[in-house]
Design a protein around this motif. Structure first.
Motif, short mmCIF file in Angstrom:
data_model
loop_
_atom_site.label_atom_id
_atom_site.label_comp_id
_atom_site.label_asym_id
_atom_site.label_seq_id
_atom_site.Cartn_x
_atom_site.Cartn_y
_atom_site.Cartn_z
N THR A 50 0.86 -1.19 0.00
CA THR A 50 0.00 0.00 0.00
C THR A 50 0.89 1.23 0.00
O THR A 50 1.79 1.35 0.84
N GLN A 51 0.65 2.09 -0.98
CA GLN A 51 1.46 3.31 -1.05
C GLN A 51 0.54 4.53 -1.08
O GLN A 51 -0.60 4.45 -1.57
N ALA A 59 -0.55 7.64 -2.79
CA ALA A 59 -0.40 8.21 -4.13
C ALA A 59 -0.63 9.72 -4.12
O ALA A 59 -0.17 10.43 -5.02
N GLY A 60 -1.35 10.19 -3.12
CA GLY A 60 -1.60 11.64 -3.08
C GLY A 60 -2.20 12.05 -1.75
O GLY A 60 -2.69 11.21 -0.98
N GLY A 103 0.84 14.70 -4.97
CA GLY A 103 0.45 13.56 -5.82
C GLY A 103 -0.91 13.74 -6.46
O GLY A 103 -1.28 14.86 -6.85
N ARG A 104 -1.66 12.64 -6.51
CA ARG A 104 -2.98 12.66 -7.15
C ARG A 104 -3.98 11.95 -6.25
O ARG A 104 -3.63 10.98 -5.57
N THR A 124 -7.36 9.74 -6.55
CA THR A 124 -8.19 9.05 -7.57
C THR A 124 -9.44 8.47 -6.92
O THR A 124 -9.43 8.07 -5.75
N SER A 163 -9.56 4.71 -5.55
CA SER A 163 -8.69 4.30 -4.45
C SER A 163 -9.39 4.33 -3.09
O SER A 163 -10.48 4.86 -2.95
N GLN A 208 -5.59 10.98 2.70
CA GLN A 208 -4.56 10.32 1.88
C GLN A 208 -5.23 9.39 0.88
O GLN A 208 -6.20 8.70 1.21
N CYS A 209 -4.69 9.36 -0.32
CA CYS A 209 -5.22 8.46 -1.36
C CYS A 209 -4.29 7.24 -1.40
O CYS A 209 -3.09 7.37 -1.66
N VAL A 251 -3.00 3.53 -2.77
CA VAL A 251 -3.06 2.61 -3.92
C VAL A 251 -2.24 1.36 -3.61
O VAL A 251 -1.29 1.40 -2.82
N VAL A 287 0.35 -1.32 -4.89
CA VAL A 287 1.33 -1.53 -5.96
C VAL A 287 2.01 -2.89 -5.77
O VAL A 287 2.19 -3.36 -4.64
#
Ligand code: GDP
Length: 735
Positions: A619-620, A622-623, A654-655, A657, A660, A712-713, A715, A717
């Motif tokens: 889990t990272q 992303a934004g 970041g982004r 989405t 997510s 926090q978003c 994602v 990976v």
């Protein structure tokens, strides 16, 4: 045989019972006919019981008995109808009838078909152990020529009866449990029970003489082990005889002017040394530890030191590359001393010699140091009697078949002898010395090449001289079965462990992928070293399974096997396969990786592993967005759903989405985590919002926003493992 099953005790008990039953009165009252039949039955049975004084008992009982002969003719004592009826009566009265007796009675009435079978040559069949002998493949016992059955049973942890049973099944005669056993039979019995053996050879009364030392060169990669061996090989007896032309044969002998000689094992590195030690072959007497004067002590220098220490083998240090301008032998000495090596010049007993393999400087000093060390060790070996030898390398020759380079440790190996080598066997067709000269016999510390084996042995296998071809076959077959049994036991032991580990593992962790490999190399020693090196790359995600390892170039059968198992073929120091094989590999979609430098091979395999690894889900973030305002939509209709809270945010990193998971943080602490229910930008539904932009965010079931919160978003990976190589040449897979 039937008597053996019943056992002496059973016979005795039944006889006593029968005699009581067939009492004098009863016998008298029986009709002549029945008395006759009873007696006949009894006497026949007793005939099998030598020394049992039944004749007189029965004879004296009644003169009306019809004894056809003074020697009893009863064939089956228990079969007597009187006894049977008596036993039935006993049973109905609730009296105990021995189980053995029951078995016998049963046997009487079950008709046995006698089939006439032609005599066949009986192969060695493992007997069934009377009690379930646990396979104790980790247990090793010492065996020796002439040990008794009692001694063997004690060491194996089995009963004497079990050991006797196995010996009889092996085809050996035994009179008593104190009979001396041949060492081969002792090994067969131990293998059948499932224990490993270590053969002890007695030197009692033998001719014991001094022998040359056997030396292995170890050290860090690129410190000059191969160059040093090459330089030493040029001074070898074989090189002198062949005008300087030498060949790598696994070992060579360097002769000194004094008449003394040193045997060098020609496979550098500790992989081969430890592989041999793992197989119980303590061939090396002294280790030459090569350390480059310009590089100093490195990880593999330390590894070599610990291998030598574990094997209790003394070290002689060769500081190499002393010709280099940046060479600093003194620094190396200090480093070695700091690692606990007691150098001679610092008051210890480890000799240090400064050499240059390239310029061939200091080689004579190194040889002198080795001879001095050997002298201190007072190396001696039995010269007469059957040889005890070890394989240092083995290869297949097209014309001559399997060839094994071996070193005799004790005794004399004679051409024509039957030998068992590891799990292989053969009759020695020829013995050659390292100069390729055919010799009739080989003595201790002598490296030789033997021809005549039926299969290819492994480096470190012991060579055992046996008395006949039959014994050789038997022992080889027994060893093969034991190895197979051990292999299967090991697999079984690993399986539950693996599944337990899997259970313990985090659910997000992927399953371990098994990658089958076939390893081919020029000589057996290298096969072993490459296989071990490759196995070291095993990681929690990829398991390299060497399904076959062999000597020689890649063949059609390797391609077939690789295709069948979906394996990749790794070739080290082998010639390129002919075009037909290469074509077959392409058609079968089999990958062949050929290398001549071990590091390149490992790098290639490492990258292959990375490619095959499923990776781990991580889990990272992303934004990140910051909540600037909160909007509430209240009193919505049923069709539109419940009240909602919208977080008016700005993406600060970041982004963000829509697909997510979102995590709500307040003062750095996680307050809520859930999926994104809506993401809008200027009243428009959007899939993603980039850094610096404002948006409206709804997190499913979350109504607790506060201005200043951070969203926090998250994602998922897939992170693949990495192939890592250090400056020291060590490689590993980092998951
Ligand atoms: P190994 O990996 O320990 O077997 O090392 P090698 O024998 O393959 O040698 C590695 C490199 O060091 C080669 O390029 C050799 O030419 C070089 N080398 C080995 N011995 C010496 C030496 O005594 N002097 C110098 N200058 N170079 C050496």
């Amino acid at each position: 045989m039937a008597w053996r099953t019943v056992g002496k005790k059973g016979i005795h008990a039944s006889l006593t019972q029968a005699l009581t039953a067939v009492s004098k009165d009863k016998l008298l009252s029986t009709s002549k006919c029945s008395s006759k039949s009873t007696t006949k039955a009894l006497s026949t049975s007793f005939r099998h019981l030598q020394g049992f004084g039944i004749n007189s008992v029965i004879c004296g009982a009644n003169e009306d008995f019809y004894f056809l002969d003074n020697r009893c003719l009863i064939r089956s004592f228990h079969a007597s109808p009187t006894l049977l009826s008596r036993r039935k009566e006993d049973a109905s009265l609730g009296l105990k009838i021995s189980e053995r007796g029951k078995v016998l009675n049963k046997g009487k009435f079950s008709k046995r078909k006698k089939e006439a079978k032609p005599p066949v040559e009986t192969p060695y069949l493992p007997p069934k152990l009377k009690r379930g002998a646990k396979s104790s493949s980790d247990k090793t016992i010492e065996i020796f020529e002439g040990m008794t059955i009692v001694e063997l049973a004690k060491r194996c942890g089995e009963s004497i009866a079990t050991v006797q049973h196995i010996i009889v099944n092996v085809g050996e005669k035994i009179d008593s449990e104190f009979d001396p056993l041949s060492i081969d039979i002792a090994e067969l019995v131990a293998m059948e029970i499932g224990v490993n053996v270590c053969r002890l050879h007695s030197d009692d009364g033998a001719h014991v003489l001094g022998r040359s030392p056997v030396v292995t060169v170890m050290g860090h990669v690129d410190h000059g082990k191969t160059s040093l061996l090459d330089a030493l090989r040029q001074t070898s007896l074989a090189a002198k005889e062949a005008g300087g032309i030498t060949q790598h044969l696994g070992a060579f002998v360097v002769g000194m002017q004094s008449g003394a000689s040193i045997t060098f094992l020609d496979t550098p590195g500790h992989a081969a040394f430890s592989a041999m030690r793992a197989r119980g072959a303590a061939v090396t007497d002294i280790v030459v530890l090569v350390v480059a004067a310009d590089d100093g002590v490195m990880p593999q220098t330390l590894e070599a030191m610990s291998h030598a220490k574990a094997g209790n083998v003394p070290i002689v240090v060769a500081i190499n590359k002393c010709d280099k301008p940046d060479a600093n032998p003194e620094r190396v000495k200090v480093q070695l001393a700091a690692e606990g090596l007691l150098l001679e010049e610092m008051g210890g007993d480890v000799q240090v010699v400064e050499v240059s393999a390239i310029n061939e400087v200091g080689l004579d000093k190194l040889e002198d140091a080795l001879l001095l060390q050997a002298e201190l060790m007072d190396l001696k070996a039995r010269v007469d009697g059957p040889a005890q030898a070890y394989v240092v390398e083995a290869r297949l020759d097209k014309g001559r078949g399997p060839l094994a380079t071996a070193i005799v440790k004790a005794g004399t190996l004679v051409c024509g002898q039957h030998v068992v080598v590891g799990a292989e066997w053969g009759r020695i067709r020829s013995i050659r010395d390292m100069a390729r000269k055919v010799i009739a016999e080989a003595r201790p510390a002598m490296p030789i090449e033997i021809e005549g084996l039926k299969g290819l042995p492994m480096a470190g296998d012991d060579i055992v001289v046996v008395e006949s071809e039959e014994r050789a076959r038997m022992l080889s077959e027994g060893r093969k079965k034991k190895f197979e049994k051990d292999r299967l036991t090991k697999l079984e032991e690993e399986r539950p462990k693996a599944s337990e580990e899997e259970e313990e593992e985090d659910e997000t962790k992927p399953e371990r992928v098994e990658v089958p490999l076939i390893v081919k190399a020029d000589v057996q020693g290298t096969v072993q070293a490459v296989t071990d090196a490759v196995k070291n790359l095993n990681s929690s995600q990829v398991f390299l399974k060497v399904i076959h390892a062999g000597v020689g170039p890649v063949s059609q059968s390797d391609i077939d096997m690789a295709q069948a198992c979906g394996a990749c073929i790794v070739g080290f120091n082998v010639r390129d396969p002919p075009s037909s094989i290469a074509l077959a590999a392409t058609q079968a979609k089999v990958k062949i990786k050929l290398h001549r430098v071990i590091y390149h091979l490992l790098e290639d395999i490492g990258n292959f592993i990375v490619e095959k690894a499923p990776g781990t889900l991580e889990t990272q973030v992303a934004g990140e967005a910051q909540v600037l305002n909160i909007f509430e939509l209240k009193g919505r209709s049923k069709s539109k759903g419940d009240d909602v809270k919208i977080a008016g945010c700005r993406v600060i990193d970041g982004r963000v989405t829509k697909s997510s998971t979102l995590r709500l943080l307040r003062s750095g602490e996680v307050v809520f985590e859930g999926s994104c229910a809506s993401l809008k930008r200027e009243k428009q539904d959007v899939e993603a919002v980039g850094k610096g932009n404002d948006c409206g965010l709804v997190i499913k079931d979350c109504f607790d926003f506060q201005v200043g919160d951070v969203i926090q978003c998250l994602v998922q990976v897939n992170r693949k493992p990495k192939f890592v190589s250090s400056e020291s040449g060590a490689v590993r897979i980092e998951c």
